[in-house]
Design a protein around this motif. Sequence first.
Motif, PDB file in Angstrom:
ATOM      1  N   PHE A  71       0.845  -1.207   0.000  1.00  0.00           N
ATOM      2  CA  PHE A  71       0.000   0.000   0.000  1.00  0.00           C
ATOM      3  C   PHE A  71       0.873   1.247   0.000  1.00  0.00           C
ATOM      4  O   PHE A  71       0.604   2.209  -0.721  1.00  0.00           O
ATOM      5  N   ARG A  74       2.389   1.970  -3.377  1.00  0.00           N
ATOM      6  CA  ARG A  74       1.388   2.462  -4.328  1.00  0.00           C
ATOM      7  C   ARG A  74       1.088   3.933  -4.104  1.00  0.00           C
ATOM      8  O   ARG A  74       0.786   4.653  -5.038  1.00  0.00           O
ATOM      9  N   ARG A  75       1.178   4.393  -2.901  1.00  0.00           N
ATOM     10  CA  ARG A  75       0.807   5.773  -2.585  1.00  0.00           C
ATOM     11  C   ARG A  75       1.901   6.781  -2.938  1.00  0.00           C
ATOM     12  O   ARG A  75       1.666   7.960  -2.983  1.00  0.00           O
ATOM     13  N   LEU A  81      -4.585  11.014  -1.865  1.00  0.00           N
ATOM     14  CA  LEU A  81      -4.420   9.720  -1.202  1.00  0.00           C
ATOM     15  C   LEU A  81      -5.742   9.090  -0.788  1.00  0.00           C
ATOM     16  O   LEU A  81      -5.746   8.011  -0.202  1.00  0.00           O
ATOM     17  N   ILE A  84      -6.380   5.315  -1.949  1.00  0.00           N
ATOM     18  CA  ILE A  84      -5.475   4.355  -1.320  1.00  0.00           C
ATOM     19  C   ILE A  84      -5.737   4.259   0.187  1.00  0.00           C
ATOM     20  O   ILE A  84      -5.671   3.184   0.770  1.00  0.00           O
ATOM     21  N   GLU A  87      -8.777   2.069   0.617  1.00  0.00           N
ATOM     22  CA  GLU A  87      -8.404   0.665   0.403  1.00  0.00           C
ATOM     23  C   GLU A  87      -7.637   0.130   1.608  1.00  0.00           C
ATOM     24  O   GLU A  87      -7.871  -0.996   2.053  1.00  0.00           O
ATOM     25  N   LEU A  88      -6.723   0.927   2.121  1.00  0.00           N
ATOM     26  CA  LEU A  88      -5.939   0.516   3.279  1.00  0.00           C
ATOM     27  C   LEU A  88      -6.835   0.311   4.498  1.00  0.00           C
ATOM     28  O   LEU A  88      -6.720  -0.695   5.198  1.00  0.00           O
TER      29      LEU A  88
END
Length: 182
Positions: A71, A74-75, A81, A84, A87-88
């Motif tokens: 994660f 990806r950020r 943000l 993400i 999703e996190l």
Amino acid sequence: MLIGPEIPKTKQQIWKGLFKTLETTPFDKVTINQICSAADVSRTTFYRHYVDKCALIEKINLYYAEQLRMFSKRRQNLTDLTVILLELSDFFQSNAEEISACLRINDIPNPLQDQVNQVLHDEFTYFIKNHPAIGIRMNLPLDYSANLYVAISMSFLTYALTNEITPEIIQSLDFMQKYLFY
């Protein structure tokens, strides 16, 4: 509990057996027999995969730390943000009981708390070193900034384990990260 398809079925059973056992028994009192019984596997099968329960929890901790690292990577190229972070938080909420159980186990080498802190620290440091203009704008020692980032991130993660993440919380974390990064 979300375990990726990269984890073989037998290991998934053993992991689930450990977590089922941890619902009623502290880690230091957990026995291999209890894990095997809850996982519906033999002791031989357990020992084919793990040396002991510490090796098992270390592998689980590594799995969760690596998920966080993915994660974080990806950020790195994102300015917004929100997606993400959602999703996190979904990942952490879907695995809240297991991650919380791992975070409570501190009497082992390299506990999950330490691994998560290290991932966050490393990713922040890597980002700043590869974006020196941000580090100059911050005008703060890198280690101090990294520790601040870790503290903010850990507050978010521990909150996400036990609470619903609202858009306002996502926005506040996004704001704090933008303050640190941009």
